[in-house]
Design an enzyme around this catalytic site. Structure first.
Site, PDB file in Angstrom:
ATOM      1  N   SER A  11      50.028 -13.874 -31.714  1.00 58.17           N
ATOM      2  CA  SER A  11      49.719 -14.855 -33.140  1.00 58.17           C
ATOM      3  C   SER A  11      48.072 -15.031 -33.102  1.00 58.17           C
ATOM      4  CB  SER A  11      50.313 -16.242 -33.048  1.00 58.17           C
ATOM      5  OG  SER A  11      49.965 -16.785 -31.790  1.00 58.17           O
ATOM      6  N   GLU A 112      23.262 -13.160 -30.652  1.00 57.69           N
ATOM      7  CA  GLU A 112      23.929 -12.976 -29.479  1.00 57.69           C
ATOM      8  C   GLU A 112      23.377 -11.943 -28.787  1.00 57.69           C
ATOM      9  OE1 GLU A 112      28.184 -13.674 -29.432  1.00 57.69           O
ATOM     10  OE2 GLU A 112      27.921 -15.354 -30.799  1.00 57.69           O
ATOM     11  N   HIS A 226      32.217 -12.526 -18.976  1.00 49.83           N
ATOM     12  CA  HIS A 226      31.283 -13.144 -19.986  1.00 49.83           C
ATOM     13  C   HIS A 226      30.414 -13.994 -18.923  1.00 49.83           C
ATOM     14  CE1 HIS A 226      29.605 -16.081 -22.784  1.00 49.83           C
ATOM     15  NE2 HIS A 226      29.976 -15.512 -23.828  1.00 49.83           N
ATOM     16  N   ARG A 272      26.145  -8.172 -22.269  1.00 55.95           N
ATOM     17  CA  ARG A 272      26.817  -8.761 -21.203  1.00 55.95           C
ATOM     18  C   ARG A 272      27.058  -8.433 -19.722  1.00 55.95           C
ATOM     19  NH1 ARG A 272      31.221 -11.261 -25.410  1.00 55.95           N
ATOM     20  NH2 ARG A 272      29.752 -12.577 -26.408  1.00 55.95           N
ATOM     21  N   HIS A 329      36.360 -11.688 -19.611  1.00 56.53           N
ATOM     22  CA  HIS A 329      36.439 -12.199 -20.991  1.00 56.53           C
ATOM     23  C   HIS A 329      37.110 -11.299 -21.785  1.00 56.53           C
ATOM     24  CE1 HIS A 329      35.024 -14.498 -24.318  1.00 56.53           C
ATOM     25  NE2 HIS A 329      33.868 -13.464 -24.704  1.00 56.53           N
ATOM     26  N   ARG A 364      32.146  -4.391 -24.836  1.00 51.29           N
ATOM     27  CA  ARG A 364      31.980  -4.897 -26.536  1.00 51.29           C
ATOM     28  C   ARG A 364      30.555  -5.561 -26.520  1.00 51.29           C
ATOM     29  NH1 ARG A 364      33.171  -9.646 -28.445  1.00 51.29           N
ATOM     30  NH2 ARG A 364      34.284 -10.311 -26.781  1.00 51.29           N
TER      31      ARG A 364
HETATM   32  C1  SIN Z   1      30.538 -16.227 -27.126  1.00 51.84           C
HETATM   33  O1  SIN Z   1      30.673 -17.261 -27.964  1.00 51.84           O
HETATM   34  O2  SIN Z   1      29.748 -15.828 -26.346  1.00 51.84           O
HETATM   35  C2  SIN Z   1      32.020 -15.207 -27.224  1.00 51.84           C
HETATM   36  C3  SIN Z   1      31.970 -14.366 -28.338  1.00 51.84           C
HETATM   37  C4  SIN Z   1      32.374 -13.162 -28.072  1.00 51.84           C
HETATM   38  O3  SIN Z   1      33.011 -13.052 -27.175  1.00 51.84           O
HETATM   39  O4  SIN Z   1      32.061 -12.183 -28.905  1.00 51.84           O
END
Ligand code: SIN
Length: 521
Positions: A11, A112, A226, A272, A329, A364
């Site tokens: 979900s 980011e 992460h 990352r 992550h 990713r």
């Molecule tokens: C984050 O807010 O750092 C995670 C976002 C993501 O995993 O793309």
């Protein structure tokens, strides 16, 4: 026996997006292990990556996605993803999702890691997942059947086709849910690791279900960590969004030295895998790494969820130093699908993190996962609406044994093995250890179905974790190079020839086949 046109397992955002786009014309049942909001999508902080201003372009978003993905991506999948972002965001806004805007009503765009542009659309500061999920849940009210607190334990098949799923509820009762089309939107497998940003329900159930049903899986060696999870009370206590570094926060050691300065040209906003590895290495040497949030303006307004979490763990935000550790992550690999969600099993589909379209390559790009849910969820819905609705099939009773499962490892034991051998840095002997440890349970793994009736949900989750661990360790052993989320100390180089060839071909605009590694049938 309840029957619907479509049964969706899971979900999260991808699941609800499929349901949202089909529910006016098809009957939909959503089966989920916890409550609807228990999952990663609801907790997603950063936002949705999308090209929303004139200075940016889909080509630039594509380039960033490929570079972060270590050029292991499917070019077609990436192109479809990045070209659709703007339209998806506009549709959500038109339908009432309230993304954050400046006083002149212009969208605020965050930044980011590994993005060249500000292109992260967010809501509630750092509560983007929650905002979109609540919107979708509201839209689906009274239009789909939600079966909560029920684990999908077995995919029903007849003459090779998938015809639905067996669910087991919290009281241990089994129910058969037949459907013309079955969609796995079960997310990833964060519960394999000691430190993870994932919801605790992410136990690799989709991997187990698909594998046992004969679907293909690929790229399972690519695991994303992460870099910044709050380190408190000896655990990774929750995510500190990469958007915090996008607003100016920096990583430093106890002496106040910036740790990313000489590691990558993008410094704190490097991809990352690179940032997580640097923090991991320093942690291994006994150093504590901090996120210095002092450069961030109005931190508590911009990041209310993170601020509340820090306060809960008695972090003094005035001092501005948050201790961080990396945590598992996202799984880039998963159930192999075409871009319309089809798997190798007729009438079985996968979408979101559970699926492997190849869109994320080996690592990713930040905030591409909510976008993936929106884009590929809609594509799957369009495909399903074009398919004929078959007649209701009657499944055979599941064969089971009266034996009870014995001598299973605990989740904690599995996490110790995975964290030691399948973590941020791997090597051949460690991978072999992990593979042999998981393989030791293969009789139980391969007898899963027989235990469905008499086992607890926790035991069945453990069997799925063991399946995922076995397959990930096998894939990781087979890949004798380092690439994206798969780093081997014994093979630290990325295969230059392959990468070079891919860069050249992608720059020339040639359509290339993704090097499809480790397909497991
Ligand atoms: C984050 O807010 O750092 C995670 C976002 C993501 O995993 O793309």
């Amino acid at each position: 026996m309840p029957h619907s046109d479509i049964v969706i397992v899971g979900s999260g955002l991808a699941a609800l997006t499929v349901a949202y786009h089909v529910c006016e014309s098809m009957s939909v049942t959503i089966i989920t292990k916890g409550s609807i909001t228990d999952g990663n999508s609801y907790m997603a902080q950063g936002g949705v990556a999308a090209v929303m201003n004139a200075g940016d372009s889909w080509e630039s978003h594509m380039e960033d996605t490929l570079q972060a993905g270590a050029f292991h991506n499917s070019i077609d999948a990436v192109e479809q993803l990045v070209k659709s972002g703007q339209k998806e965001i506009q549709e959500l806004i038109e339908n009432g999702v309230d993304f954050d805007k400046d006083p002149s009503r212009k969208l605020l765009l965050g930044k980011e890691g590994a993005h060249k542009h500000h292109r992260i659309v967010h809501a509630g500061g750092d509560a983007t997942g929650k905002a979109i999920m609540l919107f979708l849940i509201q839209k689906l009210k009274n239009k789909v059947t939600f079966i909560e607190h029920t684990m999908a334990v077995h995919l029903l098949k007849k003459y090779g086709d998938c015809i639905g799923v067996i669910g087991k509820d919290a009281a241990g009762k089994l129910a058969y849910y037949t459907a013309s089309h079955t969609v796995l939107a079960t997310g990833g497998c964060g519960a394999l690791f000691k430190h993870t940003s994932n919801h605790s329900s992410l136990t690799g159930d989709g991997i187990g279900l698909a594998y046992r049903a004969g679907a293909e899986l690929a790229d399972l060696e690519f695991v994303q960590f992460h870099p910044t999870m709050l380190s408190a009370e000896g655990k990774a206590a929750g995510l500190i969004s990469e958007a915090v570094r996008g607003e100016g926060a920096v990583l430093q050691n106890e002496a106040g030295e910036r740790i990313m300065n000489n590691v990558h040209p993008y410094k704190d906003l490097a991809p990352r895998d690179i940032v997580a590895r640097e923090i991991f290495r320093r942690n291994q040497r006994g150093e504590t790494v901090f996120l210095n949030i002092n450069p961030v303006k109005n931190f508590t307004n911009r990041f209310p969820t993170i601020s509340a979490m820090c306060r809960k763990y008695c972090i003094d935000l005035e001092k501005g130093l948050i201790p961080v550790v990396p945590g598992m992550h996202f799984l880039m690999g998963g159930i192999v699908t075409a871009l319309n969600g089809e798997t190798a099993v007729p009438h079985l589909y996968a979408v979101g993190e559970a699926a492997c379209t190849g869109v994320h390559g080996a690592n990713r790009l930040a905030s591409n996962s909510l976008l993936e849910g929106l884009v590929f969820g809609k594509k799957l819905a369009v495909h399903l609406k074009s398919r004929p609705i078959g007649k209701k099939e009657h499944p055979e009773e599941l064969a089971y044994t009266d034996q009870f499962l014995q001598e299973l490892p605990s989740k904690r034991e599995i996490q110790s093995v995975v964290t030691a051998f399948l973590g941020i840095e791997r090597n051949g002997p460690g991978l072999k250890n992990a593979y042999e440890w998981f393989n030791h349970f293969q009789l139980k793994i391969f007898s899963y179905e027989k235990f469905v009736k008499n086992s607890t949900i926790e035991q069945l989750e453990i069997l799925n974790l063991l399946t995922a661990g076995l397959l990930i360790s096998r894939s990781a052993l087979l890949r004798i190079e380092s690439r994206g989320g798969h780093y081997r100390r014994d093979f630290p180089e990325q295969e230059e020839s392959l990468r070079g060839q891919q860069i050249r071909q992608s720059l020339e605009g040639t359509k290339i086949e993704r090097p499809h590694s480790g397909v497991i049938k």
